[in-house]
Design a protein around this motif. Structure first.
Motif, PDB file in Angstrom:
ATOM      1  N   LEU A  98       0.816  -1.287  -0.046  1.00 50.96           N
ATOM      2  CA  LEU A  98       0.015  -0.053  -0.066  1.00 50.96           C
ATOM      3  C   LEU A  98       0.900   1.377   0.075  1.00 50.96           C
ATOM      4  O   LEU A  98       0.707   2.188  -0.949  1.00 50.96           O
ATOM      5  N   LEU A  99       1.756   1.244   0.729  1.00 49.21           N
ATOM      6  CA  LEU A  99       2.985   2.422   0.811  1.00 49.21           C
ATOM      7  C   LEU A  99       3.639   2.521  -0.588  1.00 49.21           C
ATOM      8  O   LEU A  99       3.755   3.765  -0.965  1.00 49.21           O
ATOM      9  N   ASP A 100       3.949   1.178  -0.968  1.00 50.71           N
ATOM     10  CA  ASP A 100       4.539   1.309  -2.366  1.00 50.71           C
ATOM     11  C   ASP A 100       3.804   1.809  -3.386  1.00 50.71           C
ATOM     12  O   ASP A 100       4.331   2.339  -4.465  1.00 50.71           O
ATOM     13  N   SER A 101       2.525   1.786  -3.331  1.00 52.97           N
ATOM     14  CA  SER A 101       1.670   2.179  -4.439  1.00 52.97           C
ATOM     15  C   SER A 101       1.643   3.592  -4.702  1.00 52.97           C
ATOM     16  O   SER A 101       1.828   4.234  -5.876  1.00 52.97           O
ATOM     17  N   GLY A 102       1.801   4.510  -3.633  1.00 48.83           N
ATOM     18  CA  GLY A 102       2.256   5.815  -3.578  1.00 48.83           C
ATOM     19  C   GLY A 102       3.544   6.160  -4.071  1.00 48.83           C
ATOM     20  O   GLY A 102       4.031   7.204  -4.563  1.00 48.83           O
ATOM     21  N   LEU A 103       4.428   5.482  -3.445  1.00 51.65           N
ATOM     22  CA  LEU A 103       5.764   5.808  -3.599  1.00 51.65           C
ATOM     23  C   LEU A 103       6.223   5.662  -5.050  1.00 51.65           C
ATOM     24  O   LEU A 103       6.896   6.495  -5.666  1.00 51.65           O
ATOM     25  N   THR A 104       5.831   4.583  -5.617  1.00 54.47           N
ATOM     26  CA  THR A 104       6.144   4.268  -7.119  1.00 54.47           C
ATOM     27  C   THR A 104       5.388   5.194  -8.106  1.00 54.47           C
ATOM     28  O   THR A 104       5.832   5.429  -9.071  1.00 54.47           O
ATOM     29  N   ALA A 105       4.139   5.607  -7.607  1.00 56.86           N
ATOM     30  CA  ALA A 105       3.468   6.626  -8.296  1.00 56.86           C
ATOM     31  C   ALA A 105       4.235   7.842  -8.579  1.00 56.86           C
ATOM     32  O   ALA A 105       4.199   8.424  -9.380  1.00 56.86           O
ATOM     33  N   GLY A 106       5.176   8.232  -7.265  1.00 56.56           N
ATOM     34  CA  GLY A 106       5.957   9.415  -7.474  1.00 56.56           C
ATOM     35  C   GLY A 106       7.512   8.948  -7.989  1.00 56.56           C
ATOM     36  O   GLY A 106       8.120   9.807  -7.729  1.00 56.56           O
TER      37      GLY A 106
END
Length: 434
Positions: A201-209
């Motif tokens: 879940l955290l990675d979804s935001g990190l990778t989107a950025g």
């Protein structure tokens, strides 16, 4: 055998969720048909009929060794007193039953069964991680679950669940987006089955950025100190001297214990930033840990709603002031109390939409399923529940509020770090949640 302590399966989406949700809907429909065509009365159908009081229930854990949310049922009762002092819901008296969920699956099931036995028209603004215990009795009786805290995946799949926030998925996705400019990011999370869902879940935001995935630091969820894990997180986030790293503790009630260890450990490392989601920390925790001189100063925190000082909370504060001024269980800054206020706002609009007709469990969920749009004074986007929402494909068909806010601890107070809301729908659509 991993030797891990098993916990309740919170946020463990397993595809295909749409298939499961369809099955649940079919089961609920079949139960409704069988009950209405038999000689009995649909459970929950009598509450609020004619001039009878509108009866609902709110539950949450109290007086336990884990997470406690006494402010939620306390506020629900204060809301009932306030509403009844001002003419009721569309002219009808509101009766609120409360139940201590005790952070226990059997207690959660008993609360749900009591709701069925008492004929409530809805369970409103409640907190429990045991959806597999409380949802089956509610679904069997056709009782809607409005505005739960969003702790479990089932709250975002059940056709009788109407969440008002995006739960932990939106908070972590939004936090990842906010931290995409960091150096290395370390997530310190429980070494449990439920904790296994958090890195993606955290990675979804990190990778989107455009950021690399998080460094996953597993920790015991019930430890009394975390010095070793604090050192491990710091070692992993200080490898790039040109870019400040970020540490994200996500240990629930143990987050404050971790931050106490982290405060001491960080003295021997390069400077890093900390970030977390609301629920793991709030203004009360920040105050108790030293305010501006405490370990949370400068931390980023994602939340579902505007900060407590926002004028949009004034109507809720008026209820507290008039009916619960001296009740120290109720904190206007608590996300549970805020969620309960929004859930009862939904209930109010449902009742008004019925135009003086009978208020029953069936009428309540039909109003919601037929496209009722609920406004919350800007605390959330306009809420409207569909059977298959925009995130159905990734396991959250009932998740309709994908907005989060970014806050920061500045001079010991939670303040807005960025104006307005951030919509994380697209971020979650691209998440790898298998």
């Amino acid at each position: 055998m991993t030797g891990r302590r098993r916990t309740r399966s919170t946020f463990l989406p397993k595809l295909p969720r749409p298939v499961r949700a369809t099955a649940l809907a079919a089961g609920a429909l079949a139960a409704s048909v069988s009950l209405t065509t038999g000689c009995g009365v649909v459970p929950g159908a009598t509450g609020g009929s004619g001039d009878d009081p509108i009866k609902v229930m709110t539950w949450a854990p109290e007086d336990t060794n884990a997470t406690n949310k006494p402010g939620m049922p306390a506020f629900a009762q204060a809301y009932a007193r306030w509403v009844n002092a001002h003419g009721g819901l569309d002219g009808r008296e509101l009766t609120v039953l409360t139940c201590n969920e005790r952070n226990d699956s059997l207690a959660a099931a008993r609360c749900a069964q009591r709701a069925v036995d008492e004929g409530v028209v809805a369970v409103v603004g409640s907190y429990s991680q045991y959806a597999d215990s409380f949802l089956p009795p509610l679904e069997g009786a056709g009782i809607p679950y409005i505005g739960g805290y969003g702790l479990t995946t089932d709250e975002f799949t059940s056709p009788l669940s109407y969440p008002v926030n995006g739960g932990q998925p939106t908070l972590l996705a939004g936090l990842g987006r906010a931290l995409a400019g960091c150096g290395p990011v370390a997530l310190v999370r429980p070494d449990t089955i439920a904790g296994d869902a958090l890195p993606s879940l955290l990675d979804s935001g990190l990778t989107a950025g455009g950021h690399a995935g998080t460094q996953d630091v597993r920790a015991a969820e019930d430890a009394t100190e975390y010095s070793g894990k604090a050192d491990q997180a710091l070692d992993r986030t200080t490898t790039n001297p040109a870019k400040q790293g970020c540490v994200v503790p996500a240990l629930g009630d143990r987050t404050d214990t971790f931050m106490d260890s982290f405060r001491r450990a960080r003295e021997d490392h390069a400077d890093v930033r900390t970030a977390m989601v609301l629920g793991n920390v709030d203004q009360t925790v920040i105050n108790a840990s030293g305010g501006a001189s405490g370990p949370y100063e400068g931390s980023y925190i994602t939340g579902w709603y505007p900060v407590e000082t926002d004028a949009r909370w004034d109507p809720m504060k008026k209820v507290i002031s008039e009916q619960a001024f001296d009740d120290n269980r109720i904190d206007a800054a608590d996300a549970g109390v805020q969620t309960t206020w929004i859930a009862y706002t939904v209930l109010k609009e449902i009742v008004e939409s019925l135009g003086g007709g009978q208020v029953t469990a069936d009428a309540v969920h039909k109003a919601l399923d037929n496209g009722l749009k609920v406004t919350t004074g800007g605390l959330t986007p306009t809420l409207k529940w569909r059977f298959q929402g925009p995130l159905a494909a990734v396991g959250y068909p009932r998740l309709v509020n994908t907005d989060v806010t970014l806050q920061v601890v500045r001079e010991g107070r939670l303040v807005s770090a960025r104006k307005g809301f951030t919509d994380v729908t697209d971020t979650l659509k691209n998440a790898d949640l298998d």
